[in-house]
Design a protein around this motif. Structure first.
Motif, mmCIF file in Angstrom:
data_model
loop_
_atom_site.group_PDB
_atom_site.id
_atom_site.type_symbol
_atom_site.label_atom_id
_atom_site.label_comp_id
_atom_site.label_asym_id
_atom_site.label_seq_id
_atom_site.Cartn_x
_atom_site.Cartn_y
_atom_site.Cartn_z
ATOM 1 N N ASP A 8 0.735 -1.324 0.058
ATOM 2 C CA ASP A 8 -0.557 -0.151 -0.438
ATOM 3 C C ASP A 8 1.276 1.274 0.254
ATOM 4 O O ASP A 8 0.095 1.683 0.793
ATOM 5 C CB ASP A 8 -1.348 0.312 1.070
ATOM 6 N N LEU A 9 1.893 1.506 -1.158
ATOM 7 C CA LEU A 9 2.798 2.330 -0.792
ATOM 8 C C LEU A 9 2.315 2.841 -2.978
ATOM 9 O O LEU A 9 2.230 2.746 -3.534
ATOM 10 C CB LEU A 9 4.150 1.965 -0.597
ATOM 11 N N ASN A 10 2.835 4.679 -2.611
ATOM 12 C CA ASN A 10 2.283 4.836 -4.041
ATOM 13 C C ASN A 10 3.938 5.809 -4.364
ATOM 14 O O ASN A 10 4.024 6.494 -5.181
ATOM 15 C CB ASN A 10 1.419 5.930 -4.145
ATOM 16 N N TRP A 11 4.810 6.139 -3.432
ATOM 17 C CA TRP A 11 5.882 6.601 -2.816
ATOM 18 C C TRP A 11 6.668 6.567 -1.900
ATOM 19 O O TRP A 11 6.373 6.285 -0.319
ATOM 20 C CB TRP A 11 6.393 8.578 -3.161
ATOM 21 N N ALA A 12 8.180 6.432 -1.955
ATOM 22 C CA ALA A 12 9.740 6.173 -1.507
ATOM 23 C C ALA A 12 10.246 6.632 -2.048
ATOM 24 O O ALA A 12 10.909 6.296 -3.004
ATOM 25 C CB ALA A 12 9.507 4.459 -0.722
ATOM 26 N N GLY A 13 10.710 7.971 -1.393
ATOM 27 C CA GLY A 13 12.072 8.274 -1.276
ATOM 28 C C GLY A 13 12.937 9.229 -0.065
ATOM 29 O O GLY A 13 12.413 9.274 0.767
ATOM 30 N N PHE A 14 13.758 9.964 -0.981
ATOM 31 C CA PHE A 14 14.345 10.826 -0.156
ATOM 32 C C PHE A 14 15.036 12.045 -0.721
ATOM 33 O O PHE A 14 14.716 12.264 -1.289
ATOM 34 C CB PHE A 14 16.268 9.487 0.121
ATOM 35 N N TYR A 15 15.005 12.557 0.537
ATOM 36 C CA TYR A 15 15.111 13.952 0.454
ATOM 37 C C TYR A 15 16.611 14.666 1.110
ATOM 38 O O TYR A 15 16.334 14.367 1.921
ATOM 39 C CB TYR A 15 13.715 15.430 1.038
ATOM 40 N N TRP A 16 17.117 14.866 0.634
ATOM 41 C CA TRP A 16 18.915 15.569 0.980
ATOM 42 C C TRP A 16 18.706 16.947 1.061
ATOM 43 O O TRP A 16 18.173 17.955 1.112
ATOM 44 C CB TRP A 16 19.640 15.186 0.187
ATOM 45 N N LEU A 17 19.701 16.838 2.814
ATOM 46 C CA LEU A 17 19.437 18.499 3.060
ATOM 47 C C LEU A 17 20.185 19.319 2.731
ATOM 48 O O LEU A 17 21.504 18.423 2.190
ATOM 49 C CB LEU A 17 20.044 18.581 4.811
ATOM 50 N N LYS A 18 19.995 20.250 1.249
ATOM 51 C CA LYS A 18 20.837 21.087 0.848
ATOM 52 C C LYS A 18 20.377 22.869 1.291
ATOM 53 O O LYS A 18 19.898 23.215 0.863
ATOM 54 C CB LYS A 18 21.192 20.779 -0.828
ATOM 55 N N GLY A 19 21.947 23.498 2.270
ATOM 56 C CA GLY A 19 21.732 24.303 2.340
ATOM 57 C C GLY A 19 20.355 24.786 3.435
ATOM 58 O O GLY A 19 20.345 24.175 4.074
ATOM 59 N N ALA A 20 19.730 25.282 3.262
ATOM 60 C CA ALA A 20 18.440 25.773 3.811
ATOM 61 C C ALA A 20 17.209 24.910 4.286
ATOM 62 O O ALA A 20 16.133 25.714 4.513
ATOM 63 C CB ALA A 20 17.981 27.235 3.867
ATOM 64 N N GLY A 21 17.332 24.051 2.900
ATOM 65 C CA GLY A 21 15.886 23.460 2.616
ATOM 66 C C GLY A 21 16.427 22.006 1.760
ATOM 67 O O GLY A 21 17.661 21.515 1.834
ATOM 68 N N VAL A 81 16.180 18.709 -0.720
ATOM 69 C CA VAL A 81 16.313 18.756 -2.131
ATOM 70 C C VAL A 81 16.015 17.432 -2.548
ATOM 71 O O VAL A 81 17.060 16.441 -1.981
ATOM 72 C CB VAL A 81 17.100 19.156 -3.262
ATOM 73 N N LEU A 82 14.843 16.756 -3.466
ATOM 74 C CA LEU A 82 14.916 15.376 -3.906
ATOM 75 C C LEU A 82 16.007 15.161 -4.306
ATOM 76 O O LEU A 82 17.123 15.035 -4.837
ATOM 77 C CB LEU A 82 13.837 15.531 -5.113
ATOM 78 N N GLY A 83 15.912 13.225 -3.963
ATOM 79 C CA GLY A 83 17.301 12.173 -3.988
ATOM 80 C C GLY A 83 16.477 11.560 -4.876
ATOM 81 O O GLY A 83 15.286 11.167 -5.310
ATOM 82 N N PRO A 84 17.354 9.948 -4.493
ATOM 83 C CA PRO A 84 16.547 8.764 -4.868
ATOM 84 C C PRO A 84 14.932 8.159 -4.870
ATOM 85 O O PRO A 84 14.937 8.769 -3.470
ATOM 86 C CB PRO A 84 16.989 8.370 -4.983
ATOM 87 N N PHE A 85 14.257 7.611 -5.516
ATOM 88 C CA PHE A 85 13.348 7.820 -4.980
ATOM 89 C C PHE A 85 12.203 6.697 -5.669
ATOM 90 O O PHE A 85 12.950 6.640 -7.380
ATOM 91 C CB PHE A 85 11.455 9.333 -5.346
ATOM 92 N N GLN A 86 11.235 6.107 -5.773
ATOM 93 C CA GLN A 86 9.890 5.240 -6.711
ATOM 94 C C GLN A 86 8.950 5.612 -6.413
ATOM 95 O O GLN A 86 8.348 5.846 -5.326
ATOM 96 C CB GLN A 86 10.288 3.535 -5.950
ATOM 97 N N GLY A 87 8.180 5.813 -7.832
ATOM 98 C CA GLY A 87 6.750 6.387 -7.836
ATOM 99 C C GLY A 87 6.733 7.849 -8.949
ATOM 100 O O GLY A 87 7.889 7.612 -9.644
ATOM 101 N N LYS A 88 5.415 8.612 -8.771
ATOM 102 C CA LYS A 88 5.475 9.937 -9.311
ATOM 103 C C LYS A 88 6.380 10.494 -9.478
ATOM 104 O O LYS A 88 6.764 10.638 -8.468
ATOM 105 C CB LYS A 88 3.638 9.863 -9.292
ATOM 106 N N PRO A 89 6.460 11.111 -10.756
ATOM 107 C CA PRO A 89 7.750 12.233 -9.795
ATOM 108 C C PRO A 89 7.077 13.444 -8.728
ATOM 109 O O PRO A 89 6.333 13.238 -8.515
ATOM 110 C CB PRO A 89 7.232 13.402 -11.104
#
Length: 162
Positions: free
Chosen positions: A50-63, A65-73
């Motif tokens: 029952d997943l539709n997205w799994a992935g990472f966001y990396w800390l870059k500066g003050a926010g 940023v999208l990293g590797p993932f599976q699912g829709k954009p």
């Protein structure tokens, strides 16, 4: 050759222990963060129901940023403190959100998402980013998921040069 299998598990805790063993095999001998994150995202997406997205966001500066993932954009940048991912990163704590539509400031990257869990990825007390998992099923995640995914995030951080 590593293969993802759907081994029977008597409990969610057992299922996460099995996933941890699979993750260790995937991560063994590889230190590259991108490769390890891509494999872990794929493992989770194809192993957890029952997943539709799994992935990472990396800390870059003050926010984040999208990293590797599976699912829709997905959304590319998320400010710290904004949405579930930004809040989990800013507070450095796992957030289990049974209804994303009730979460103040939720960022709807995929309108099919109904619930979400976000786990900070920490190494030696330093925030690297977050592991983000979405489901189209309301209340999909619980404390067992939080503990299991926190253990997987620790495995990833220990196995990766970041």
């Amino acid at each position: 050759m590593f293969a993802v299998s759907a081994a029977p598990a008597s409990s969610k805790t057992d299922a996460y222990a099995h996933l941890a063993a699979q993750a260790k095999a995937l991560l063994e001998g590889e230190r590259d963060a991108g490769a390890n994150a891509a494999n872990l995202a794929a493992l989770l997406f194809h192993s957890l129901p029952d997943l539709n997205w799994a992935g990472f966001y990396w800390l870059k500066g003050a926010g984040l940023v999208l990293g590797p993932f599976q699912g829709k954009p997905a959304c590319v940048r998320i400010a710290l403190g904004r949405g579930v991912c930004g809040t989990a990163a800013a507070e450095r704590r796992t957030l289990v959100v049974p209804d994303v539509h009730a979460f103040p400031g939720h960022i709807a990257c995929d309108s099919a998402s109904a619930s979400e869990i976000v786990v900070p990825v920490l190494k030696a007390g330093r925030l690297l980013g977050v592991l983000d998992i979405d489901s189209p099923r309301p209340a999909r995640f619980d404390e067992d998921d939080a503990r299991g995914l926190e253990a997987l995030a620790r495995l990833f951080a220990e196995a990766t040069d970041l």
